[in-house]
Design a protein around this motif. Structure first.
Motif, PDB file in Angstrom:
ATOM      1  N   GLN A  98       0.907  -1.367  -0.129  1.00  0.00           N
ATOM      2  CA  GLN A  98       0.026   0.023  -0.071  1.00  0.00           C
ATOM      3  C   GLN A  98       0.746   1.237   0.055  1.00  0.00           C
ATOM      4  OE1 GLN A  98      -2.484  -1.099   3.061  1.00  0.00           O
ATOM      5  NE2 GLN A  98      -4.317  -1.211   1.728  1.00  0.00           N
ATOM      6  N   LYS A  99       1.860   1.235   0.499  1.00  0.00           N
ATOM      7  CA  LYS A  99       2.985   2.108   0.876  1.00  0.00           C
ATOM      8  C   LYS A  99       3.432   2.644  -0.754  1.00  0.00           C
ATOM      9  CE  LYS A  99       7.016   3.262   3.026  1.00  0.00           C
ATOM     10  NZ  LYS A  99       8.169   2.645   3.871  1.00  0.00           N
ATOM     11  N   LYS A 100       3.868   1.524  -1.370  1.00  0.00           N
ATOM     12  CA  LYS A 100       4.429   1.611  -2.938  1.00  0.00           C
ATOM     13  C   LYS A 100       3.337   2.175  -3.609  1.00  0.00           C
ATOM     14  CE  LYS A 100       6.335  -1.954  -5.029  1.00  0.00           C
ATOM     15  NZ  LYS A 100       6.617  -3.524  -5.141  1.00  0.00           N
ATOM     16  N   LYS A 101       2.023   1.622  -3.385  1.00  0.00           N
ATOM     17  CA  LYS A 101       0.719   2.200  -4.209  1.00  0.00           C
ATOM     18  C   LYS A 101       0.630   3.711  -4.106  1.00  0.00           C
ATOM     19  CE  LYS A 101      -4.098   2.043  -4.385  1.00  0.00           C
ATOM     20  NZ  LYS A 101      -4.893   2.236  -2.901  1.00  0.00           N
ATOM     21  N   ALA A 102       0.662   4.218  -2.629  1.00  0.00           N
ATOM     22  CA  ALA A 102       0.209   5.538  -2.375  1.00  0.00           C
ATOM     23  C   ALA A 102       1.445   6.532  -2.962  1.00  0.00           C
ATOM     24  CB  ALA A 102       0.505   5.951  -0.894  1.00  0.00           C
ATOM     25  N   GLN A 103       2.796   5.887  -2.913  1.00  0.00           N
ATOM     26  CA  GLN A 103       3.904   6.696  -3.518  1.00  0.00           C
ATOM     27  C   GLN A 103       3.782   6.744  -5.116  1.00  0.00           C
ATOM     28  OE1 GLN A 103       7.177   4.253  -2.360  1.00  0.00           O
ATOM     29  NE2 GLN A 103       7.665   5.663  -0.695  1.00  0.00           N
ATOM     30  N   ASN A 104       3.359   5.636  -5.902  1.00  0.00           N
ATOM     31  CA  ASN A 104       2.859   5.587  -7.357  1.00  0.00           C
ATOM     32  C   ASN A 104       1.919   6.674  -7.571  1.00  0.00           C
ATOM     33  OD1 ASN A 104       2.989   4.630  -9.551  1.00  0.00           O
ATOM     34  ND2 ASN A 104       2.117   2.693  -9.366  1.00  0.00           N
ATOM     35  N   GLU A 105       0.767   6.786  -6.770  1.00  0.00           N
ATOM     36  CA  GLU A 105      -0.189   7.544  -6.965  1.00  0.00           C
ATOM     37  C   GLU A 105      -0.039   8.962  -6.869  1.00  0.00           C
ATOM     38  OE1 GLU A 105      -3.745   6.542  -4.598  1.00  0.00           O
ATOM     39  OE2 GLU A 105      -4.142   4.558  -5.623  1.00  0.00           O
ATOM     40  N   SER A 106       0.943   9.149  -5.862  1.00  0.00           N
ATOM     41  CA  SER A 106       1.368  10.606  -5.793  1.00  0.00           C
ATOM     42  C   SER A 106       2.043  11.358  -6.892  1.00  0.00           C
ATOM     43  CB  SER A 106       1.804  11.076  -4.397  1.00  0.00           C
ATOM     44  OG  SER A 106       3.326  10.778  -4.586  1.00  0.00           O
ATOM     45  N   ILE A 107       2.980  10.267  -7.683  1.00  0.00           N
ATOM     46  CA  ILE A 107       3.622  10.772  -8.767  1.00  0.00           C
ATOM     47  C   ILE A 107       2.549  10.881 -10.006  1.00  0.00           C
ATOM     48  CG2 ILE A 107       5.399   9.967 -10.392  1.00  0.00           C
ATOM     49  CD1 ILE A 107       6.653   8.348  -8.154  1.00  0.00           C
ATOM     50  N   ILE A 108       1.578   9.807  -9.938  1.00  0.00           N
ATOM     51  CA  ILE A 108       0.849   9.921 -11.110  1.00  0.00           C
ATOM     52  C   ILE A 108      -0.143  11.234 -10.965  1.00  0.00           C
ATOM     53  CG2 ILE A 108      -1.322   9.070 -12.045  1.00  0.00           C
ATOM     54  CD1 ILE A 108      -0.005   6.360 -11.434  1.00  0.00           C
ATOM     55  N   ALA A 109      -0.733  11.617  -9.595  1.00  0.00           N
ATOM     56  CA  ALA A 109      -1.152  12.923  -9.398  1.00  0.00           C
ATOM     57  C   ALA A 109      -0.559  14.021  -9.867  1.00  0.00           C
ATOM     58  CB  ALA A 109      -1.582  12.651  -7.961  1.00  0.00           C
ATOM     59  N   GLU A 110       0.485  14.162  -9.510  1.00  0.00           N
ATOM     60  CA  GLU A 110       1.410  15.371 -10.044  1.00  0.00           C
ATOM     61  C   GLU A 110       1.359  15.382 -11.480  1.00  0.00           C
ATOM     62  OE1 GLU A 110       5.777  16.285  -9.632  1.00  0.00           O
ATOM     63  OE2 GLU A 110       5.031  15.975  -7.504  1.00  0.00           O
ATOM     64  N   LYS A 111       1.555  14.425 -12.039  1.00  0.00           N
ATOM     65  CA  LYS A 111       1.765  14.368 -13.868  1.00  0.00           C
ATOM     66  C   LYS A 111       0.271  14.783 -13.954  1.00  0.00           C
ATOM     67  CE  LYS A 111       5.570  11.475 -14.543  1.00  0.00           C
ATOM     68  NZ  LYS A 111       5.961  10.195 -15.292  1.00  0.00           N
ATOM     69  N   GLN A 112      -0.587  13.890 -13.747  1.00  0.00           N
ATOM     70  CA  GLN A 112      -1.829  14.167 -14.262  1.00  0.00           C
ATOM     71  C   GLN A 112      -2.557  15.671 -14.057  1.00  0.00           C
ATOM     72  OE1 GLN A 112      -3.675  11.769 -15.616  1.00  0.00           O
ATOM     73  NE2 GLN A 112      -5.392  13.172 -16.213  1.00  0.00           N
ATOM     74  N   MET A 113      -2.072  16.277 -12.848  1.00  0.00           N
ATOM     75  CA  MET A 113      -2.551  17.694 -12.499  1.00  0.00           C
ATOM     76  C   MET A 113      -1.997  18.598 -13.672  1.00  0.00           C
ATOM     77  SD  MET A 113      -4.315  18.847 -10.141  1.00  0.00           S
ATOM     78  CE  MET A 113      -3.969  18.570  -8.362  1.00  0.00           C
ATOM     79  N   ALA A 114      -0.556  18.291 -13.711  1.00  0.00           N
ATOM     80  CA  ALA A 114       0.185  19.070 -14.638  1.00  0.00           C
ATOM     81  C   ALA A 114      -0.608  19.144 -16.206  1.00  0.00           C
ATOM     82  CB  ALA A 114       1.619  18.961 -14.770  1.00  0.00           C
ATOM     83  N   ALA A 115      -0.781  17.828 -16.625  1.00  0.00           N
ATOM     84  CA  ALA A 115      -1.155  17.553 -18.025  1.00  0.00           C
ATOM     85  C   ALA A 115      -2.567  18.068 -18.125  1.00  0.00           C
ATOM     86  CB  ALA A 115      -1.153  16.079 -18.003  1.00  0.00           C
ATOM     87  N   SER A 116      -3.607  17.996 -16.758  1.00  0.00           N
ATOM     88  CA  SER A 116      -4.862  18.474 -17.202  1.00  0.00           C
ATOM     89  C   SER A 116      -4.973  19.954 -17.340  1.00  0.00           C
ATOM     90  CB  SER A 116      -5.572  18.147 -16.092  1.00  0.00           C
ATOM     91  OG  SER A 116      -5.420  18.216 -14.975  1.00  0.00           O
TER      92      SER A 116
END
Lengths: 139, 324
Positions: B93-111
């Motif tokens: 779950q820790k790995k998943k949370a780290q993964n999600e925060s990276i994706i969140a940042e990228k997704q936010m910038a992209a949108s």
């Protein structure tokens, strides 16, 4: 001949107004809607021949909205417009019987010409439409 | 961590730093020198290995001790142990949370960048209308042409940025020999045993007899299942049932059904659950289901759901089968 009726569904105000201007200049009768509630109302009341749908609306995705509009007017034609060239989305639009997919920002005069072709040729089936992918145009 | 290492840690003479609750006053003394004490029963122990001190890693084990004694005294003790499943789950779950925060940042910038396309489009459109209104020899017609071509250049810069900023974390994993759906589900369900116990949830798995093999990276399949099962547990009250089915459809697709008796999803929200940043949870990132769908779509699969408020939700996952 009665003027061809087009409904534009986009939640971006100036995009809607600009497209409306162009299509009125091209001889269409134009209706606009910003969300699915307005779109459903227009289809019920004014029976447009074709709907121009933005893929990403605020309250619903354009493809789901098309299914909804087809349940009201089964022969309504559709052309999608979108800011993204997601291949899955284009495939989905094709599968739902759309006639074209234009990626913003596109040439509006070309777009108007395409709609005039649809209105005069009676293009109905998929495959003959206009599909944009990765910046290029796939006919 | 190999088995050999586990053994050495459990061996008294090589015990590392122990934060164990079995070294208590009410224990049996197994041996005096060096001293070894045990307390009977099942416990959770945490062991930090000496050689891991720098990384301060600790591993949790579920242990079970039985002391063997006769009239002459204690003969020894019998111990079984296994790595605690929820510790493993926490790690995932820790790995998943780290993964999600990276994706969140990228997704936010992209949108945000994506949103620029709308004003570019309306400006470009109005310019085309303006262009038509000028006479051929009008200098302003030329200016408008320049503005349009500069806008197009701006747009291609945006496209370049977007393609570089694409989520590479969602790219397909390396193709292996295929992943067994049943085995992976069983593994993930084992992670959640403690969570089920806490909420008294009964989890029933129902699999078709033939082993279902799909060409999906196992780690990603685990991530998908953790996302969905975790959501189900959070949506359910104590004592509810969770049912997981896996079967083949038309010999070409593998279907996984995850059915909970949770609070369900509001009809208005059903279309939005896969959108990035949509969440009804207080601390949700709104990326779990978005990522789940992206991964599944990458493998030519699909995900959909049925939900009734107050009754529960069923998620259906479809993957192309490579064999069954």
């Amino acid at each position: 001949m009665q003027s061809y009726k087009v409904l534009i569904v986009d939640d971006e105000y100036w995009v809607k107004i600009m497209l409306q201007e162009v299509l009125i200049n091209s001889g269409f009768t134009v209706f606009t809607a910003s969300d699915h509630v307005e779109a459903v109302e227009v289809v019920k009341n004014d029976q447009p021949d074709i709907v121009i749908l933005d893929v990403n609306l605020l309250d619903i995705d354009g493809i789901s909205l098309l299914s909804r509009l087809k349940s009201i007017k089964s022969d309504i034609k559709a052309v999608f417009i979108s800011g993204s060239s997601d291949a899955g989305c284009i495939e989905m639009a094709k599968a739902h019987g759309a006639l074209g997919f234009f990626i913003k920002p596109f040439d509006i005069l070309e777009f108007a010409t395409f709609l005039i072709e649809i209105s005069t040729s009676g293009m109905t089936s998929r495959g003959e439409g206009k599909w944009e992918m990765n910046g290029g145009t796939v006919q | 961590m190999g088995d050999e290492r586990r053994h050495s840690a459990m061996n008294s003479s090589k015990l590392g730093k122990c934060n164990c609750d079995y070294f208590t006053q009410n224990t049996y003394t197994i041996r005096q020198d060096p001293p070894l004490y045990v307390r009977e029963g099942s416990h959770r122990i945490l062991i930090g290995y000496e050689d891991d001190e720098a990384s301060s890693n600790a591993y949790a084990y579920d242990v079970d001790f039985s002391v063997i004694e006769d009239a002459t005294g204690i003969l020894g003790c019998f111990a079984t142990y296994e790595e605690a499943m929820e510790a493993k789950l926490q790690e995932l779950q820790k790995k998943k949370a780290q993964n999600e925060s990276i994706i969140a940042e990228k997704q936010m910038a992209a949108s945000y960048i994506h949103e620029i396309k709308n004003p570019i489009f309306s400006i470009r459109g109005f310019l085309q209308i303006l262009h038509q209104s000028f006479n051929e020899d009008d200098k302003r017609k030329e200016y408008v042409n320049i503005i349009i071509s500069e806008l197009d250049r701006m747009n291609s810069l945006i496209n370049e940025f977007l393609s570089k900023y694409k989520d590479d974390s969602l790219v397909k994993g390396e193709g292996e020999d295929g992943t067994s759906v049943q085995k992976t589900i069983e593994e993930v369900v084992a992670f959640f045993q403690y969570g089920f116990k806490l909420k008294n949830i009964t989890c029933k798995c129902d699999f078709s007899n033939d082993e279902l093999i799909v060409m999906v990276d196992k780690e990603q399949l685990i991530q998908i299942l953790i996302n969905l099962i975790q959501n189900s547990i959070e949506a359910m009250k104590t004592g509810a049932n969770l049912s997981i089915k896996a079967y083949a459809k038309d010999k070409t697709m593998c279907i996984v059904e995850i059915k909970d008796e949770g609070i369900g999803i509001r009809q208005d929200d059903i279309n939005k659950v896969f959108n990035p940043f949509f969440s009804t949870k207080e601390n949700g990132t709104g990326l779990g289901l978005y990522i789940t769908k992206k991964i599944i779509n990458n493998y030519g699969g699909s995900i959909y759901l049925e939900s009734t408020e107050g009754k529960g939700t069923t998620f259906y996952l479809e993957f192309p089968l490579i064999s069954c």
